[in-house]
Scaffold this motif. Structure first.
Motif, PDB file in Angstrom:
ATOM      1  N   ASP A  72      -6.758   1.282  -2.186  1.00 36.23           N
ATOM      2  CA  ASP A  72      -7.994   2.041  -2.386  1.00 36.23           C
ATOM      3  C   ASP A  72      -8.706   1.638  -3.675  1.00 36.23           C
ATOM      4  OD1 ASP A  72      -9.864   3.913  -1.537  1.00 36.23           O
ATOM      5  OD2 ASP A  72      -8.919   5.562  -2.618  1.00 36.23           O
ATOM      6  N   GLY A  73      -8.686   0.348  -3.973  1.00 38.67           N
ATOM      7  CA  GLY A  73      -9.406  -0.176  -5.125  1.00 38.67           C
ATOM      8  C   GLY A  73      -8.716  -0.015  -6.457  1.00 38.67           C
ATOM      9  N   GLU A  74      -7.529   0.599  -6.474  1.00 45.66           N
ATOM     10  CA  GLU A  74      -6.816   0.792  -7.736  1.00 45.66           C
ATOM     11  C   GLU A  74      -6.009  -0.451  -8.099  1.00 45.66           C
ATOM     12  OE1 GLU A  74      -5.666   5.018  -8.719  1.00 45.66           O
ATOM     13  OE2 GLU A  74      -5.243   4.992  -6.566  1.00 45.66           O
ATOM     14  N   GLU A  75      -5.726  -0.576  -9.398  1.00 47.21           N
ATOM     15  CA  GLU A  75      -5.009  -1.743  -9.892  1.00 47.21           C
ATOM     16  C   GLU A  75      -3.509  -1.484  -9.967  1.00 47.21           C
ATOM     17  OE1 GLU A  75      -6.842  -4.259 -13.077  1.00 47.21           O
ATOM     18  OE2 GLU A  75      -8.003  -2.432 -13.400  1.00 47.21           O
ATOM     19  N   LEU A  76      -2.739  -2.454  -9.541  1.00 49.48           N
ATOM     20  CA  LEU A  76      -1.287  -2.351  -9.627  1.00 49.48           C
ATOM     21  C   LEU A  76      -0.838  -2.312 -11.084  1.00 49.48           C
ATOM     22  CD1 LEU A  76      -0.038  -4.858  -6.903  1.00 49.48           C
ATOM     23  CD2 LEU A  76       0.585  -2.444  -7.054  1.00 49.48           C
ATOM     24  N   GLY A  77       0.130  -1.445 -11.340  1.00 53.42           N
ATOM     25  CA  GLY A  77       0.808  -1.436 -12.624  1.00 53.42           C
ATOM     26  C   GLY A  77       2.149  -2.126 -12.496  1.00 53.42           C
ATOM     27  N   ASP A  78       2.213  -3.088 -11.643  1.00 52.15           N
ATOM     28  CA  ASP A  78       3.340  -3.968 -11.328  1.00 52.15           C
ATOM     29  C   ASP A  78       4.132  -3.511 -10.109  1.00 52.15           C
ATOM     30  OD1 ASP A  78       2.745  -5.899 -13.144  1.00 52.15           O
ATOM     31  OD2 ASP A  78       4.218  -5.290 -14.623  1.00 52.15           O
ATOM     32  N   GLU A  79       5.068  -2.589 -10.230  1.00 48.27           N
ATOM     33  CA  GLU A  79       6.096  -2.412  -9.216  1.00 48.27           C
ATOM     34  C   GLU A  79       5.615  -1.719  -7.935  1.00 48.27           C
ATOM     35  OE1 GLU A  79       8.555  -3.522  -8.183  1.00 48.27           O
ATOM     36  OE2 GLU A  79      10.321  -2.280  -7.974  1.00 48.27           O
ATOM     37  N   ALA A  80       6.254  -2.100  -6.827  1.00 43.84           N
ATOM     38  CA  ALA A  80       6.112  -1.418  -5.538  1.00 43.84           C
ATOM     39  C   ALA A  80       7.464  -1.438  -4.850  1.00 43.84           C
ATOM     40  CB  ALA A  80       5.066  -2.105  -4.664  1.00 43.84           C
ATOM     41  N   GLU A  81       7.850  -0.324  -4.218  1.00 39.52           N
ATOM     42  CA  GLU A  81       9.120  -0.231  -3.507  1.00 39.52           C
ATOM     43  C   GLU A  81       8.879   0.243  -2.081  1.00 39.52           C
ATOM     44  OE1 GLU A  81      12.284   1.971  -5.230  1.00 39.52           O
ATOM     45  OE2 GLU A  81      12.127   0.990  -7.183  1.00 39.52           O
ATOM     46  N   LEU A  82       9.486  -0.468  -1.143  1.00 44.77           N
ATOM     47  CA  LEU A  82       9.420  -0.110   0.265  1.00 44.77           C
ATOM     48  C   LEU A  82      10.658   0.698   0.624  1.00 44.77           C
ATOM     49  CD1 LEU A  82       8.038  -0.428   3.058  1.00 44.77           C
ATOM     50  CD2 LEU A  82       9.334  -2.566   3.312  1.00 44.77           C
ATOM     51  N   LEU A  83      10.452   1.889   1.182  1.00 45.04           N
ATOM     52  CA  LEU A  83      11.567   2.772   1.540  1.00 45.04           C
ATOM     53  C   LEU A  83      11.866   2.682   3.023  1.00 45.04           C
ATOM     54  CD1 LEU A  83      10.631   5.900  -0.590  1.00 45.04           C
ATOM     55  CD2 LEU A  83      11.814   3.803  -1.283  1.00 45.04           C
ATOM     56  N   ASP A  84      13.016   3.218   3.425  1.00 46.76           N
ATOM     57  CA  ASP A  84      13.464   3.043   4.803  1.00 46.76           C
ATOM     58  C   ASP A  84      12.642   3.829   5.814  1.00 46.76           C
ATOM     59  OD1 ASP A  84      14.380   5.550   4.150  1.00 46.76           O
ATOM     60  OD2 ASP A  84      16.463   5.183   4.695  1.00 46.76           O
ATOM     61  N   ASP A  85      11.795   4.760   5.370  1.00 41.82           N
ATOM     62  CA  ASP A  85      10.904   5.464   6.297  1.00 41.82           C
ATOM     63  C   ASP A  85       9.558   4.757   6.439  1.00 41.82           C
ATOM     64  OD1 ASP A  85       9.726   5.997   3.865  1.00 41.82           O
ATOM     65  OD2 ASP A  85       9.730   8.180   4.088  1.00 41.82           O
ATOM     66  N   ILE A  89       6.066   3.144  -2.368  1.00 43.90           N
ATOM     67  CA  ILE A  89       5.723   3.745  -3.651  1.00 43.90           C
ATOM     68  C   ILE A  89       5.210   2.642  -4.556  1.00 43.90           C
ATOM     69  CG2 ILE A  89       6.514   5.095  -5.618  1.00 43.90           C
ATOM     70  CD1 ILE A  89       8.688   6.249  -3.911  1.00 43.90           C
ATOM     71  N   VAL A  90       4.055   2.864  -5.163  1.00 50.00           N
ATOM     72  CA  VAL A  90       3.460   1.867  -6.053  1.00 50.00           C
ATOM     73  C   VAL A  90       3.196   2.490  -7.410  1.00 50.00           C
ATOM     74  CG1 VAL A  90       2.405   0.484  -4.236  1.00 50.00           C
ATOM     75  CG2 VAL A  90       1.137   2.404  -5.198  1.00 50.00           C
ATOM     76  N   GLU A  91       3.289   1.655  -8.439  1.00 48.84           N
ATOM     77  CA  GLU A  91       2.835   2.068  -9.760  1.00 48.84           C
ATOM     78  C   GLU A  91       1.441   1.499  -9.969  1.00 48.84           C
ATOM     79  OE1 GLU A  91       4.204   2.373 -14.436  1.00 48.84           O
ATOM     80  OE2 GLU A  91       5.460   1.280 -13.018  1.00 48.84           O
ATOM     81  N   LEU A  92       0.531   2.353 -10.411  1.00 51.53           N
ATOM     82  CA  LEU A  92      -0.868   1.982 -10.582  1.00 51.53           C
ATOM     83  C   LEU A  92      -1.302   2.224 -12.024  1.00 51.53           C
ATOM     84  CD1 LEU A  92      -2.110   3.747  -7.330  1.00 51.53           C
ATOM     85  CD2 LEU A  92      -1.781   1.275  -7.631  1.00 51.53           C
ATOM     86  N   LYS A  93      -2.388   1.593 -12.404  1.00 51.23           N
ATOM     87  CA  LYS A  93      -2.884   1.713 -13.770  1.00 51.23           C
ATOM     88  C   LYS A  93      -3.739   2.960 -13.943  1.00 51.23           C
ATOM     89  CE  LYS A  93      -2.859  -3.239 -14.787  1.00 51.23           C
ATOM     90  NZ  LYS A  93      -3.648  -4.413 -15.192  1.00 51.23           N
ATOM     91  N   THR A  94      -3.532   3.631 -15.083  1.00 51.61           N
ATOM     92  CA  THR A  94      -4.380   4.754 -15.457  1.00 51.61           C
ATOM     93  C   THR A  94      -5.324   4.307 -16.570  1.00 51.61           C
ATOM     94  OG1 THR A  94      -2.683   5.482 -17.026  1.00 51.61           O
ATOM     95  CG2 THR A  94      -2.684   6.497 -14.835  1.00 51.61           C
TER      96      THR A  94
END
Length: 415
Positions: A72-85, A89-94
């Motif tokens: 949605d146009g937000e910038e990654l703050g590096d990490e993303a984790e894919l869960l089994d469901d 989950i992503v970390e984004l910049k504030t």
């Protein structure tokens, strides 16, 4: 839960490179996407976190994008984790903090498999900011790295030898639904220095291997003296592993402590409180003996075997390496003795280099998947060190993770 996270070197270490299990393959072609189809792990897809284009992708070995997540146009703050469901989950910049060293984030968002948002939470203010990496725990909490501001006056009371503010590391465990802090640890509670004998934390560095020498990187003019970039929690042993880039080592912290104990040197399973129970990769940080095997480092990837893969960014002066260590808990640090673990496997190549980011993960067939940060390339190498496959279609890779094609996450995503 499935989780997909898969300056110095002695002449002796250089000479011993030829005897490592996996030898250098200097004939590989960086412009070729695939060297051979023989031996590649076709039972794995690849999760790619590309901060250069703010994108998270699931691809196959043909390079086809199976899934792309809309941020949605937000910038990654590096990490993303894919869960089994199938959620991500992503970390984004504030934008509410002036702490903006490379890898800053500040906000976490859980995106469901159907692309709706489950929850979103920020940990960012003028005096602190989440950054780089996090772990989603089996209890639903998130564990993440934090920079916290220490003023120049406060740093002086800690025996810091330069007159400037510093930003040492902290680790926070937080319930994303209630926003309650469950546990926290602060590096500033576990410092030692031999610069100013009038300060409470004064001591001989080599005699205090469980403490962090606050002046090891005091010349860092921006105050980002440690720059941790990765953490992994072993929930079975309740130990946190942290890659600390500017100390070129891995720290091990006892997560079994209470928050109160974590601020002291007693309590927890090791009865060391929040002091380091183990560290490795660069014994020069505490003036100790032993071989230096890391120079800049990313991603403490704890394998099912108990060994650990790390990406050593600059160990060969302009050349990276992936190193596997044999870890043997329970841990002990002995002052003046070699505390370094055994290196059981290493891969390097004259074309393998990224000073920042990068990762290494073990695939289902035993191959190693390598995300080469600033080069934007993905490598798959065999146990013998043969380069089996490359993809050069990305920009600035934070990490790559192997994902089994028959995993619950893949099924949940409808693939």
């Amino acid at each position: 839960m499935l989780k997909y996270k898969a300056n110095y070197l002695s002449a002796f270490l250089l000479a011993s490179l030829a005897f490592l299990t996996a030898c250098s393959n200097d004939d590989s072609d960086d412009t070729t996407e695939e060297s051979t189809t023989d031996g590649i792990d076709t039972d794995s897809y690849i999760l790619v976190v590309d901060t250069g284009v703010n994108g998270v992708f699931l691809i196959d070995h043909d390079g086809d994008e199976l899934v792309e997540w809309d941020l949605d146009g937000e910038e990654l703050g590096d990490e993303a984790e894919l869960l089994d469901d199938g959620s991500l989950i992503v970390e984004l910049k504030t934008s509410n903090s002036t702490i903006s060293f490379g890898g800053y984030g500040g906000k976490f968002k859980k995106i469901n498999a159907d692309k709706t948002v489950d929850w979103e939470i920020s940990y960012s203010d003028t005096d602190y900011r989440a950054h780089h990496d996090f772990e989603y725990l089996s209890n639903g909490n998130i564990l993440f790295l934090v920079w916290e501001r220490v003023t120049a006056t406060e740093a002086e009371t800690m025996g810091f030898e330069a007159n400037r503010a510093i930003y040492p590391e902290a680790i926070v465990e937080l319930n994303p639904l209630t926003e309650e802090i469950i546990w926290e640890w602060h590096a500033k509670d576990h410092l030692v220095q031999e610069y100013d004998s009038t300060k409470e934390n004064y001591g001989v560095v080599v005699d205090n291997p469980n403490k962090i020498n606050v002046n090891y990187n005091s010349s860092q003019t921006d105050g980002d003296i440690m720059h941790a970039n990765g953490l992994t929690l072993d929930e079975t042993s309740d130990l946190i592993y942290v890659t600390v880039n500017y100390y070129s080592e891995v720290w091990v912290i006892d997560h079994s402590t209470t928050t109160a104990e974590a601020a002291t040197s007693t309590g927890g399973n090791y009865n060391l409180g929040g002091d380091l129970i183990y560290r490795f990769g660069n014994p020069l940080t505490y003036n100790n003996t032993g071989e230096v095997t890391l120079n800049r480092v990313h991603y403490p990837n704890l394998l099912d075997t108990g060994n650990m893969l790390v990406y050593s960014n600059n160990i060969y002066n302009g050349q990276s390496a992936v190193i596997e260590y044999e870890l043997n808990p329970p841990y002990e640090l002995v002052a003046g003795q070699d505390n370094e673990p055994t290196v059981t496997w290493e891969f390097t190549d004259s074309n393998l280099y990224s000073l920042t980011t990068s990762s290494a993960g073990r695939m289902s067939n035993g191959n190693t998947l390598i995300g080469v940060g600033t080069a934007g390339t993905i490598w798959e190498v065999s146990e013998s060190g043969e380069v089996l496959w490359k993809n050069t279609n990305f920009n600035a890779i934070w990490r790559t993770y192997p994902v089994d094609v028959d995993s619950p996450a893949v099924t949940a995503l409808g693939l």
